[in-house]
Design a protein around this motif. Structure first.
Motif, PDB file in Angstrom:
ATOM      1  N   VAL A 188       0.835  -1.211   0.000  1.00 55.60           N
ATOM      2  CA  VAL A 188       0.000   0.000   0.000  1.00 55.60           C
ATOM      3  C   VAL A 188       0.864   1.253   0.000  1.00 55.60           C
ATOM      4  CG1 VAL A 188      -1.706   1.310   1.315  1.00 55.60           C
ATOM      5  CG2 VAL A 188      -1.960  -1.153   1.068  1.00 55.60           C
ATOM      6  N   THR A 189       1.931   1.280   0.796  1.00 50.83           N
ATOM      7  CA  THR A 189       2.782   2.475   0.798  1.00 50.83           C
ATOM      8  C   THR A 189       3.477   2.665  -0.542  1.00 50.83           C
ATOM      9  OG1 THR A 189       4.553   1.180   1.844  1.00 50.83           O
ATOM     10  CG2 THR A 189       3.173   2.541   3.281  1.00 50.83           C
ATOM     11  N   ALA A 190       3.803   1.560  -1.219  1.00 51.79           N
ATOM     12  CA  ALA A 190       4.364   1.693  -2.576  1.00 51.79           C
ATOM     13  C   ALA A 190       3.341   2.345  -3.503  1.00 51.79           C
ATOM     14  CB  ALA A 190       4.787   0.329  -3.110  1.00 51.79           C
ATOM     15  N   GLY A 191       2.072   1.966  -3.351  1.00 52.48           N
ATOM     16  CA  GLY A 191       1.020   2.590  -4.146  1.00 52.48           C
ATOM     17  C   GLY A 191       0.839   4.056  -3.809  1.00 52.48           C
ATOM     18  N   ILE A 192       0.941   4.390  -2.518  1.00 50.54           N
ATOM     19  CA  ILE A 192       0.821   5.788  -2.094  1.00 50.54           C
ATOM     20  C   ILE A 192       1.949   6.622  -2.693  1.00 50.54           C
ATOM     21  CG2 ILE A 192       1.000   7.310  -0.089  1.00 50.54           C
ATOM     22  CD1 ILE A 192      -0.502   5.126   1.506  1.00 50.54           C
ATOM     23  N   GLU A 193       3.173   6.101  -2.613  1.00 50.73           N
ATOM     24  CA  GLU A 193       4.303   6.836  -3.176  1.00 50.73           C
ATOM     25  C   GLU A 193       4.164   6.989  -4.684  1.00 50.73           C
ATOM     26  OE1 GLU A 193       7.831   4.882  -1.864  1.00 50.73           O
ATOM     27  OE2 GLU A 193       7.517   5.382   0.256  1.00 50.73           O
ATOM     28  N   ALA A 194       3.651   5.961  -5.356  1.00 49.40           N
ATOM     29  CA  ALA A 194       3.457   6.040  -6.807  1.00 49.40           C
ATOM     30  C   ALA A 194       2.401   7.078  -7.164  1.00 49.40           C
ATOM     31  CB  ALA A 194       3.058   4.671  -7.361  1.00 49.40           C
ATOM     32  N   ALA A 195       1.397   7.235  -6.305  1.00 53.94           N
ATOM     33  CA  ALA A 195       0.307   8.179  -6.578  1.00 53.94           C
ATOM     34  C   ALA A 195       0.785   9.624  -6.565  1.00 53.94           C
ATOM     35  CB  ALA A 195      -0.821   7.992  -5.564  1.00 53.94           C
ATOM     36  N   VAL A 196       1.905   9.894  -5.883  1.00 47.18           N
ATOM     37  CA  VAL A 196       2.408  11.275  -5.807  1.00 47.18           C
ATOM     38  C   VAL A 196       3.773  11.408  -6.480  1.00 47.18           C
ATOM     39  CG1 VAL A 196       1.118  11.796  -3.714  1.00 47.18           C
ATOM     40  CG2 VAL A 196       3.444  10.880  -3.520  1.00 47.18           C
ATOM     41  N   ALA A 197       4.191  10.385  -7.215  1.00 46.81           N
ATOM     42  CA  ALA A 197       5.524  10.409  -7.823  1.00 46.81           C
ATOM     43  C   ALA A 197       5.688  11.577  -8.785  1.00 46.81           C
ATOM     44  CB  ALA A 197       5.798   9.082  -8.534  1.00 46.81           C
ATOM     45  N   ASP A 198       4.621  11.963  -9.470  1.00 52.82           N
ATOM     46  CA  ASP A 198       4.690  13.055 -10.459  1.00 52.82           C
ATOM     47  C   ASP A 198       4.174  14.376  -9.900  1.00 52.82           C
ATOM     48  OD1 ASP A 198       5.688  11.272 -12.363  1.00 52.82           O
ATOM     49  OD2 ASP A 198       3.676  10.667 -12.971  1.00 52.82           O
ATOM     50  N   LEU A 199       4.025  14.450  -8.589  1.00 54.92           N
ATOM     51  CA  LEU A 199       3.513  15.668  -7.978  1.00 54.92           C
ATOM     52  C   LEU A 199       4.440  16.837  -8.271  1.00 54.92           C
ATOM     53  CD1 LEU A 199       1.324  16.810  -6.050  1.00 54.92           C
ATOM     54  CD2 LEU A 199       2.858  16.259  -4.168  1.00 54.92           C
ATOM     55  N   ALA A 200       3.881  17.948  -8.720  1.00 55.93           N
ATOM     56  CA  ALA A 200       4.685  19.110  -9.095  1.00 55.93           C
ATOM     57  C   ALA A 200       4.020  20.389  -8.622  1.00 55.93           C
ATOM     58  CB  ALA A 200       4.879  19.151 -10.611  1.00 55.93           C
ATOM     59  N   VAL A 201       4.826  21.412  -8.412  1.00 62.00           N
ATOM     60  CA  VAL A 201       4.307  22.734  -8.078  1.00 62.00           C
ATOM     61  C   VAL A 201       3.572  23.282  -9.298  1.00 62.00           C
ATOM     62  CG1 VAL A 201       4.971  25.112  -7.558  1.00 62.00           C
ATOM     63  CG2 VAL A 201       6.089  23.220  -6.365  1.00 62.00           C
ATOM     64  N   PRO A 202       2.297  23.670  -9.172  1.00 62.57           N
ATOM     65  CA  PRO A 202       1.543  24.192 -10.321  1.00 62.57           C
ATOM     66  C   PRO A 202       2.188  25.463 -10.876  1.00 62.57           C
ATOM     67  CG  PRO A 202       0.080  23.677  -8.483  1.00 62.57           C
ATOM     68  CD  PRO A 202       1.473  23.608  -7.949  1.00 62.57           C
ATOM     69  N   PRO A 203       1.966  25.782 -12.159  1.00 62.59           N
ATOM     70  CA  PRO A 203       2.602  26.958 -12.769  1.00 62.59           C
ATOM     71  C   PRO A 203       2.341  28.262 -12.032  1.00 62.59           C
ATOM     72  CG  PRO A 203       1.656  25.547 -14.461  1.00 62.59           C
ATOM     73  CD  PRO A 203       1.220  24.979 -13.149  1.00 62.59           C
ATOM     74  N   ASP A 204       1.102  28.495 -11.579  1.00 62.57           N
ATOM     75  CA  ASP A 204       0.823  29.767 -10.903  1.00 62.57           C
ATOM     76  C   ASP A 204       1.590  29.874  -9.595  1.00 62.57           C
ATOM     77  OD1 ASP A 204      -0.875  27.794  -9.669  1.00 62.57           O
ATOM     78  OD2 ASP A 204      -2.014  29.433  -8.760  1.00 62.57           O
ATOM     79  N   LEU A 205       1.735  28.743  -8.881  1.00 60.36           N
ATOM     80  CA  LEU A 205       2.490  28.775  -7.639  1.00 60.36           C
ATOM     81  C   LEU A 205       3.985  28.926  -7.910  1.00 60.36           C
ATOM     82  CD1 LEU A 205       2.524  28.624  -4.576  1.00 60.36           C
ATOM     83  CD2 LEU A 205       2.534  26.128  -4.746  1.00 60.36           C
TER      84      LEU A 205
END
Length: 829
Positions: free
Chosen positions: A249-266
């Protein structure tokens, strides 16, 4: 206090007010008349956008003037250069101009002290009005300020001619100040975390490195709807399975946010805020630190579970570090710390601090009230950054400061004094992280002390890594069991006597240990080696870890145990504070078996899928009845007996009989590995009406209701393997979205249904009380669900020939058979 006309003229002569050119006749009793310049500017494209430069057209007025049209804005300018470095200016239209229906400003009549230039006027008229260059149009006033003067040095300084709005030049900067709060604000811990809120508070009185926060709301906005949905499902499964699938499950959690990025406006706002707060980004370094909303509170520190990134340079580096902190919030160690505290919330409750990095000569931590009976300030410090010290991997230098007996080192005396003042200011004992450089002492972190050190040697527990043989040895005196105390007590109270009896009779039992350690021990190679050597004395290559009520039965390879312990316990306690874990051999073996005495016979159920699958109803089962008087002790005596098991059946039967004598009707659980049966556990039976012959009656009784077929899916299997259904945490399973939907469907039916499902999945115990009965295609009659059904007197049987019956048809269970819409299927007695 407003200046009179004569004072305006005098201060202009004294060069404390600027009026160029100056005409004495334009001095009024408490103002100075200014004139309209020759140029007008109008916006040429709509709509206007405050975030972009807007197109304009300039108009040069002649001596004949220019007619202003109602409902349109004209930007104009004063002929005079006006201002002051000592007084606050305001302006207004002359009353005779106002009587024409002409406004010369819409909402910006106040100027800043220090501005000097031609003033831009906002002309807006109610009537068609002709204006002329040089006409006296308005009046300037000057006021005495009170307080320290900060001179204007903004984007309009020294303006010549009409200036259209330059709001776009600092729009992101102004917006970034709102969304990314700095020090000295009344920071809300629910948005920026207790760590930043504390720094913002103490920065009003103490030196804190310049910083701003990226609130938790920005993190939330960065998650996509799909990402939030995936996280919600994964945390829901973590809760429903009590962490049994923690690694997956933690591997799945980490995969779910692997591509998390700061949005352009931020990204734009972060870049603007960095320039606003720190100036030239080409110089200096930053520390980017996490500030969890549940971190550093009065009740919990959660120290060490979140990420800090030091030595960051430039806007791109800061943005990448913010993303790293965000992703680390969902790392396995951080998830484990929250789960151990009973927190399964998938929402990203984490702010991030961007702070000027101090490169100190000395840095460390200091505590007040570390020993409840002492008034000392305890200080630990090192040269350079204190990160390794805080992480518990560096050997610190120590000092103890008491009233009247402070250390000789000036920096340490200042640390002690600051800590006492902070304790007084905040009304609690404090834990302070500090750094000292050529500029002086800086506070990097201030939080409450959440746990006191033992008052003396009598309260001290065992040092280093310790272990005790589960079921056979007591913990060392003073051992701190923490979260695992109740789990340990449950295991030893129930299983201890049975394991000791099994060993007394010469039966093999899987090894188990209660292990005590600190995170500091786990950081040392010798500590990790000691744990691996200890586990190697057991059977098999895998083991099961239990950490407490919310994180149980995690199966891992033995050689990975030190790493997994370090990951899951990080942040649960200080590096030198004892923690404990229950570790048991996990013997998959060749077979999982359950035995039960029925008269003089031994009923044996088994499956090659393993004991866990057999007990939790996720596998089918075969069975046979064994009688010592009817066998010669060889496998050939009964073809149903698995190879290699027959020589052990006599001792297994004897032990099962002893368990029956001691506890009453019971099932005994075994794992058969490498030709040896290992005793694992037992369960007590209640209301059991099974005969000594093999049969498909699971639980006797009669039931009637509409047939409801459940698909055999991975979810039923996973929720059944998770220990929630067997450790009194069924509420966590009931709250799982899919189980909630199933219960709602059942309650909406015209009558409680007879549920048809492939196997007796343990998770189906949550349906007891909501359904009339069960019928299974295959499965064990001694498994977890079967026991619970008999205890609750819910009719159930195994029937393999139901065929493709339509759901909703009336099903009747009676006399060991089931009838569905007129067709009867009997059991296999």
């Amino acid at each position: 206090m407003i200046l009179t006309g004569s004072e305006i003229a005098r201060e202009r002569t004294n060069r404390r007010i600027t009026i160029e050119p100056f005409t004495p006749e334009q001095v009024n009793p408490n103002s100075y008349n200014f004139r309209l310049g020759s140029r007008l500017r109008i916006y040429s494209e709509m709509p206007l956008d405050p975030r972009r430069e807007n197109a304009c057209v300039d108009i040069e007025m002649t001596a004949e003037g220019y007619v202003l049209e109602p409902g349109r804005l004209y930007l104009a300018h004063t002929q005079e250069v006006l201002g002051s470095r000592h007084y606050a200016p305001t302006f207004a239209a002359r009353s005779s101009v106002a009587r024409l229906g002409l406004f010369i400003n819409l909402s910006a009549s106040l100027g800043d002290i220090g501005y000097e230039g031609q003033w831009t006027l906002q002309l807006y008229t109610m009537n068609r009005v002709r204006v002329y260059p040089g006409m006296t149009i308005g009046q300037m006033m000057w006021w005495c300020p009170q307080g320290e003067i900060e001179l204007y040095d903004g984007k309009y300084q020294g303006a010549v001619g009409p200036r259209s709005s330059d709001i776009h030049k600092d729009f992101d900067r102004q917006l970034s100040r709102q969304r990314l709060p700095g020090l000295g604000t009344d920071a809300d811990p629910a948005e920026v975390g207790h760590k930043f809120a504390a720094l913002a508070d103490v920065s009003r009185e103490f030196r804190v490195p310049t910083a701003f926060a990226v609130p938790a709301g920005e993190f939330t906005r960065a998650l996509t709807p799909a990402g939030r949905c995936a996280l919600g499902a994964l945390f829901e499964e973590m809760r429903a399975t009590v962490g049994a699938f923690f690694t997956e499950v933690t591997a799945g959690i980490e995969a779910a946010v692997a591509d998390l990025a700061v949005p352009p406006d931020l990204r734009d706002l972060l870049t603007a805020r960095l320039a606003d707060v720190f100036g030239d980004l080409g110089e200096g370094e930053f520390a980017v630190r996490s500030s969890g909303l549940a971190e550093d509170s009065a009740g919990s520190s959660l120290a060490g579970i979140h990420r800090s990134v030091l030595g960051v340079r430039g806007a791109d580096g800061v943005i990448a570090a913010v993303e790293e902190c965000w992703r680390a919030y969902y790392a396995g160690s951080a998830v484990a710390a929250r789960v151990r505290a009973g927190d399964f919330d998938p929402e990203p409750r984490l702010a991030v601090i961007v702070q000027r990095l101090v490169r100190p000569t000395l840095a460390g931590v200091a505590f007040t009230g570390l020993d409840s009976a002492s008034d000392a300030v305890e200080i630990e410090y090192t040269e350079g950054l204190a990160e390794e010290l805080v992480a518990g991997v560096a050997v610190p230098r120590r000092a103890s400061a008491r009233p009247g007996a402070d250390p000789d080192e000036p920096v340490l005396r200042e640390v002690a004094d600051v800590c006492r003042r902070l304790r007084e200011r905040r009304g609690c004992e404090v834990d302070v992280e500090w750094a000292a450089d050529a500029d002086g002492l800086h506070l990097v972190q201030v939080r409450p002390v959440t746990a006191h050190r033992s008052a003396g040697p009598s309260g001290a527990g065992p040092a280093g890594i310790w272990s005790g043989r589960l079921y056979f040895e007591d913990p060392p005196a003073g051992a701190h069991l923490g979260d695992v105390a109740d789990v340990y007590a449950g295991y030893t109270a129930k299983r201890g006597p049975a394991h000791r009896l099994a060993e007394e009779l010469g039966l093999a039992v899987g090894a188990g240990w209660l292990i005590g350690f600190t995170t500091g021990d786990l950081a040392a190679p010798e500590g990790r080696a000691r744990i691996r050597d200890l586990l190697a004395t057991g059977a098999g290559t895998e083991c099961v870890l239990d950490f407490g009520a919310t994180l149980r039965q995690i199966v891992v390879p033995k050689d990975q145990v030190p790493d997994r312990l370090a990951e899951i316990t990080r942040g649960a306690a200080a590096p030198d504070r004892q923690q404990a874990v229950v570790v048991r051999d996990f013997i998959r073996g060749d077979l999982g078996l359950i035995t039960r005495r029925t008269g003089t016979d031994l009923l044996v159920e088994y499956t090659p899928d393993g004991l866990l699958a057999l007990n939790r109803g996720t596998a089918g089962a075969r069975s046979f009845v064994w009688n010592a008087d009817a066998t010669d002790g060889t496998d050939s005596a009964d073809a149903a007996i698995p190879p290699g098991l027959a020589p052990h059946l006599e001792r297994m039967a004897a032990f099962t009989g002893r368990m029956h004598e001691r506890y009453g009707d019971a099932t005994v659980e075994w794992a058969f590995a490498d030709g040896v049966p290992y005793f694992v556990d037992y369960s007590l039976l209640a209301g059991d009406q099974l005969s000594g012959e093999r049969g498909t009656l699971v639980s006797a009784g009669s039931a009637r209701g509409p047939l409801l077929t459940l698909a055999d899916d991975d979810l039923l299997s996973r929720l059944s393997v998770g220990p929630a259904v067997s450790v009194d945490r069924s509420k966590d399973v009931v709250e799982h979205t899919e189980i909630t939907r199933l219960l709602e469907k059942i309650r909406a039916m015209p009558a409680p249904p007879v549920v048809r499902v492939g196997r007796p999945y343990a998770v189906l115990s949550v349906l007891i009380g909501a359904v009339a009965g069960f019928v299974f295609d295959e499965g064990s009659v001694l498994c977890h669900l079967a026991i619970l059904l008999r205890e609750a007197k819910v009719p159930a049987l195994i029937a393999t020939d139901l065929g493709a019956f339509v759901d909703g048809g009336e099903a009747v269970i009676s006399g060991g058979s089931i009838t569905v819409a007129g067709r009867s299927v009997t059991d296999e007695h």
